[in-house]
Design an enzyme around this catalytic site. Sequence first.
Site, PDB file in Angstrom:
ATOM      1  CD  GLU A 284      -3.192   0.641   2.107  1.00  0.00           C
ATOM      2  OE1 GLU A 284      -4.205   0.016   1.752  1.00  0.00           O
ATOM      3  OE2 GLU A 284      -3.007   1.043   3.273  1.00  0.00           O
ATOM      4  CG  HIS A 305       6.630 -29.358   2.006  1.00  0.00           C
ATOM      5  ND1 HIS A 305       7.000 -30.630   1.640  1.00  0.00           N
ATOM      6  CD2 HIS A 305       7.434 -29.013   3.040  1.00  0.00           C
ATOM      7  CE1 HIS A 305       7.976 -31.047   2.427  1.00  0.00           C
ATOM      8  NE2 HIS A 305       8.260 -30.088   3.278  1.00  0.00           N
ATOM      9  CE  LYS A 417     -10.491   2.414   2.294  1.00  0.00           C
ATOM     10  NZ  LYS A 417      -9.747   3.146   3.345  1.00  0.00           N
TER      11      LYS A 417
END
Length: 449
Positions: A284, A305, A417
């Site tokens: 960000e 893994h 937003k």
Amino acid sequence: MGAQKLHWGQAFRGRMGQAGDIWPQGRAAAQELLPRFKEELAGGRLPFISMPYLESLRTELPTAMERFGHCRHMLLLGIGGSALGPRALQKAFLPQQDWPGHAGPWLWIADNVDAPALSAWLDRLPPEKTLVAVISKSGGTIETMAQYFVVRDWLMGKLGQDWSKQVLVVTDAKQGPLRREAEEKKLVSLPVPDQLGGRFSVLSAVGMAPAHFCGLDWQGFMDGAASLFRPLAANPENLETHPAWRLAFWGKTLMAHKYSQMIFFTYIPAWACFGQWFAQLWAESLGKSGQGSMPLPATGVTDQHSLQQMFLDGPKDKACLFLEGRGLPRGPRFSDDTPEEWAYLRGQRFGDVLEAETLGALGAFAANDIPLIRISMEAPGAQEAGRLMALLELATLFTGWLLGINPLDQPAVEYGKRLANARLGASGYTKEEHDLREFLAAPDEIQEF
């Protein structure tokens, strides 16, 4: 406080070998940015470094939390920086919350628009024993406020007029919808300092209130951070030799050499969530104007893994910050009747496997020429966690400056937003309503599977 070290021996592998000795360039860049650093500090625009709120928080936090001594649960309503830091500290220093037989305290973090999870918490949590912590710097975060309105109604329905005794608000000291709510309803509150962004706020009331509730060494977290921040704030001229500056200049040089992904590989299992906290901090702050590198949180040995094949043999666009701990608990010893094919384990301890896997991963990264810096800790504790967070916050800030961007804002996130608010019918979003209509009207091709 245990020793903490950066190991630079593997930092210039692969294409980074072409960088040669970058430190003279780093020193010159530090001198160029030093006046800005001094000005920003003097202007109070870097409170996560100067920590002017530290002493007042030492008094205000215990006083506020005394009001909730009867609570065994904290339901934290917050998202992004309001949740990732508290979760990292709880997972690292109260891992027993996830173990059988834990008797409390419990921290539950509602950091998403997840109706089934929120309903489950409200169905099962005892309201009279639950502290609801609402955390939002602006006080206008739609996800957090939507949660709060639902939880407030739940408290009112269960406790009547006593509902407000269960709520703690952490928000801006002077303004915003949540500050007004705290004042109107006379809710216990703690301030988020001015100009302290969410992803840089863990070492304020944002992270320390949950840490205090969990019984963690919250003062140790802050002391550790202050021990790294304050010497530089007092003597900014030391910028060019500071480990955070060197990390930042390495990070910027990586991007110049087309390393577009930064792995944060945590080989302290309980500290795995530090990778998620770092990912928000780095992404960000730096993902702007076509710049930045993608943070990839990974946990050792789990991701040996699952992801390491890509790390080692995929595109050569990755560098790595590798977090390792010394002196970790070694656990039980393998017995002498361990099967013959595993006889080499006899007499060793379970934790020795982690140590060997850590060394194996480091060797594999080196063999594949991946630029890597090891961050090693002798005895990971609260002060060490605070210093690590401080180091990474500083390095992120300086990397942004070196890239010529503002690492303290997030304009692309804000646009999303605004679109969401327009969709929900909020007023004042004419452009966003138009953009949504265009998006929804665009032709689509649909294929069932």
